[in-house]
Design an enzyme around this catalytic site. Structure first.
Site, PDB file in Angstrom:
ATOM      1  N   GLY A  66       0.829  -1.198   0.000  1.00 29.54           N
ATOM      2  CA  GLY A  66       0.000   0.000   0.000  1.00 29.54           C
ATOM      3  C   GLY A  66       0.858   1.240   0.000  1.00 29.54           C
ATOM      4  O   GLY A  66       2.060   1.166   0.303  1.00 29.54           O
ATOM      5  N   CYS A  70       5.144  -6.323   1.536  1.00 21.86           N
ATOM      6  CA  CYS A  70       5.531  -4.909   1.548  1.00 21.86           C
ATOM      7  C   CYS A  70       4.846  -4.194   2.731  1.00 21.86           C
ATOM      8  O   CYS A  70       5.159  -4.482   3.873  1.00 21.86           O
ATOM      9  CB  CYS A  70       5.209  -4.272   0.201  1.00 21.86           C
ATOM     10  N   TYR A  71       3.883  -3.307   2.494  1.00 21.38           N
ATOM     11  CA  TYR A  71       3.216  -2.626   3.610  1.00 21.38           C
ATOM     12  C   TYR A  71       2.649  -3.659   4.588  1.00 21.38           C
ATOM     13  O   TYR A  71       2.713  -3.477   5.804  1.00 21.38           O
ATOM     14  CB  TYR A  71       2.077  -1.738   3.093  1.00 21.38           C
ATOM     15  N   HIS A 103       7.674  -8.045  -3.921  1.00 24.16           N
ATOM     16  CA  HIS A 103       6.345  -8.374  -4.462  1.00 24.16           C
ATOM     17  C   HIS A 103       6.368  -9.708  -5.207  1.00 24.16           C
ATOM     18  O   HIS A 103       6.745  -9.745  -6.378  1.00 24.16           O
ATOM     19  CB  HIS A 103       5.868  -7.259  -5.402  1.00 24.16           C
ATOM     20  N   GLU A 120       3.939 -11.269  -6.368  1.00 28.56           N
ATOM     21  CA  GLU A 120       2.845 -11.348  -7.342  1.00 28.56           C
ATOM     22  C   GLU A 120       3.224 -10.833  -8.727  1.00 28.56           C
ATOM     23  O   GLU A 120       2.529 -11.127  -9.698  1.00 28.56           O
ATOM     24  CB  GLU A 120       1.613 -10.597  -6.809  1.00 28.56           C
ATOM     25  N   ASP A 129     -17.614 -10.532 -22.524  1.00 33.83           N
ATOM     26  CA  ASP A 129     -18.357 -10.791 -21.287  1.00 33.83           C
ATOM     27  C   ASP A 129     -19.791 -11.249 -21.562  1.00 33.83           C
ATOM     28  O   ASP A 129     -20.241 -12.255 -21.012  1.00 33.83           O
ATOM     29  CB  ASP A 129     -18.362  -9.552 -20.377  1.00 33.83           C
ATOM     30  N   SER A 138     -21.013 -12.526 -24.255  1.00 33.28           N
ATOM     31  CA  SER A 138     -21.043 -13.818 -24.960  1.00 33.28           C
ATOM     32  C   SER A 138     -20.828 -14.972 -23.987  1.00 33.28           C
ATOM     33  O   SER A 138     -21.473 -16.022 -24.092  1.00 33.28           O
ATOM     34  CB  SER A 138     -19.967 -13.874 -26.045  1.00 33.28           C
ATOM     35  N   LYS A 171     -11.010 -10.931 -15.828  1.00 26.74           N
ATOM     36  CA  LYS A 171     -11.175 -11.005 -17.285  1.00 26.74           C
ATOM     37  C   LYS A 171     -10.494 -12.251 -17.876  1.00 26.74           C
ATOM     38  O   LYS A 171     -11.060 -12.924 -18.727  1.00 26.74           O
ATOM     39  CB  LYS A 171     -10.574  -9.743 -17.914  1.00 26.74           C
TER      40      LYS A 171
END
Ligand code: XMP
Length: 518
Positions: A58, A85-86, A174, A176, A232, A234, A374
């Site tokens: 953050g 991190c934070y 990080h 990720e 989306d 579809s 997505k």
């Protein structure tokens, strides 16, 4: 039997730009993860009943008295915790360690030396070190009681810490982001080995779960879906069709501002191949009449949105007994409006495509993609049998060619633009460049320029080619397509479309330019 959501991780968001990435990485390892803001109602933390919690990074500083604290309820869960991190600094500070601010921000790659034999980081590297991604100002300078150092870097001697007994971990870097070597594996180890989560979050299970939930929600009721031909809607159509078959009725409005063959493709893929009930409304004339004389971009958008709603309502009124409205809301929409609607019944998304559906349409929402990112929606679409070419298509704005014909919209302009767009996209696919750019299209400029074709003088409109590379569509770089390629596209457009005199290439990045021209 374990259900899809039993083994879940909670990701508490302290405002990092990478929070959604943490959730996606965890899910890639087959574990459902949900994101809640760090100031969420504590009851929701308890209700989530996760098998572990990840505390995100953050922008704040734990040395600032006003910095966010870790809610007490997180500790009360008595499950493994991983602070990033934070999140690590907050853990260190709150559990009796020390955090110091530094003016020197460490940003970018750092070599992390793995410090202890048996830890979260064991087995992640053959060399004993990992190249990881750092982005921090503060750092932990004193361990809290019970913790040991499990990783260090030149600028952060305590770059990773662990209290194995309580299963509490902190990472200054990080894991990720893909730039962090071993990062994804570290998150997988936390989810599986430390928290004991299984691998239930798979496309097949997600589909089974969504199908069961949709059946339960709608019973024998009828569901209406506005189909745009985009990814989306579809995928919602394919999913609900599997769940409730003919109880799903889709309305596909051809507004005359679609790409070449688009209407036919939507009908072929969904109606003919999958057997979805689709009502196609041919409304080109109605849209063009409504747009007549209007050249202001925002007014054009509003007219297109309003006309769409009118038609949709008319169709809905003709269908008796429709109690449900399906929408392609996806997880990022839910997270973004979390502050606004947390705990309350969610309202119909005011989609910038259609300007929001009117409040009088008192239908209950069915949103089978609400939990999905997505990329998960895309995987589901392919699993459900939709063609990859449809699922991995560049985004197309709701107002369609209406915002790519600059100024007033005429049928003739739409016809020219459709052909030009088709040539550009066909060439991109042929040159295997389509998937390398994020979005590509043509724009029709409302000016004529002089050209000579054969012995004939031509005075006709100009077509601009636009191609961009972007991750999030918030910022974008113009795509550096090869000159020979642009030359081929230009020559095809001018030779094959009589009413074009000139082709130009847009070399503006976003910001300051937007991706679309209107
Ligand atoms: P801009 O032009 O704002 O576009 O840089 C960013 C992305 O959003 C798409 N876009 C729209 N999508 N309705 C939509 O559904 C709209 O009115 C609209 N305007 C822009 C654009 O194509 C790009 O992908």
């Amino acid at each position: 039997m374990r259900s899809l959501h039993d083994d879940r991780l909670l990701i508490l968001d302290f405002g990092s730009q990478y929070t959604q990435l943490i959730a996606r990485r965890v899910r890639e390892h087959g574990v459902y993860s949900e994101i809640l803001p760090c100031d969420v109602d504590p009851l929701r933390i308890q209700a989530s009943a996760p098998k572990g919690v990840i505390l995100s990074g953050g922008p704040e500083s734990t040395t600032d008295a006003a910095g966010w604290k870790i809610p007490k309820e997180v500790y009360d869960l008595n499950v493994p915790l991983l602070g990033i991190c934070y999140g690590m600094q907050a853990l260190a500070q709150e559990l009796g360690g020390r955090v110091e601010s530094s003016d020197l921000r460490e940003f970018g790659h750092a070599d992390l030396v793995i410090e202890n034999e048996e830890s979260l980081l064991t087995g992640m590297s053959d060399t004993g070190s990992l190249s990881v991604w750092m982005s921090h100002g503060d750092r932990v300078t004193e361990l809290p009681p019970g913790f040991k150092v499990i990783g260090s870097s030149v600028h952060a001697p305590i770059a990773a810490m662990a209290d194995e007994e309580r299963a509490i971990y902190g990472l200054q870097f990080h894991p990720e982001v893909t730039h962090s070597e071993g990062g994804s594996e570290i998150l997988a180890k936390f989810a599986h080995a430390v928290c004991g989560c299984g691998r239930e979050w798979t496309p097949e299970n997600i589909i089974d779960d969504a199908v069961a939930k949709a059946r339960e929600q709608v019973g024998d009721g009828q569901v209406l879906l506005g189909l745009s031909g985009g990814v989306d809607s579809s995928v919602v159509a394919a999913l609900l069709h599997r769940a409730i078959g003919d109880q799903l009725v889709c309305v596909f409005v051809d507004n005359g501002l679609l790409r070449l063959y688009e209407g036919a493709q939507v009908m072929e893929t969904l109606a003919q191949n999958l057997g979805v009930r689709v009502i196609r409304v041919n409304a080109e004339e109605r849209f063009l009449t409504a747009l007549k004389g209007e050249s202001d971009p925002e007014c054009k958008r509003k007219i297109i949105g309003r006309t769409f709603i009118e038609i949709f309502e008319e169709q809905a009124a003709q269908l008796k007994d429709v109690r449900f409205l399906a929408q392609g809301t996806i997880y990022p929409d839910v997270i973004e409006s979390a502050g606004a609607d947390s705990g309350k019944a969610h309202v119909i998304k005011s989609h910038h495509n259609v300007g929001g559906l009117p409040a009088e349409m008192r239908m209950e929402l069915v949103e089978p993609l609400r939990e999905l990112f997505k990329d998960e929606v895309r995987i589901l679409g392919v699993t459900l049998g939709l063609p990859k070419s449809m699922i991995y298509r560049h985004p197309f704005p709701g107002p369609g060619l209406g915002v790519r014909i600059l100024g007033e919209v005429h049928k003739h302009s739409a016809d020219i633009l459709r052909k030009a767009d088709h040539i550009f996209i066909e060439e991109l696919r042929g040159a295997e460049l389509y998937d390398k750019v994020s979005q590509a299209f043509t724009v029709l400029l409302p000016v004529n320029s002089v050209g000579v074709v054969g012995d004939q003088r031509r005075y006709a409109p100009v077509i601009a080619l636009r191609a961009v590379e972007t991750i999030d569509f918030m910022t974008a770089r113009w795509a550096h397509l090869p000159y020979e390629f642009i030359e081929r596209v230009s020559s095809r457009i001018i030779n094959e479309i009589e009413d074009v005199s000139r082709v130009v290439y847009d070399v503006s990045s976003k910001p300051p330019a937007t991706i679309e021209w209107e």
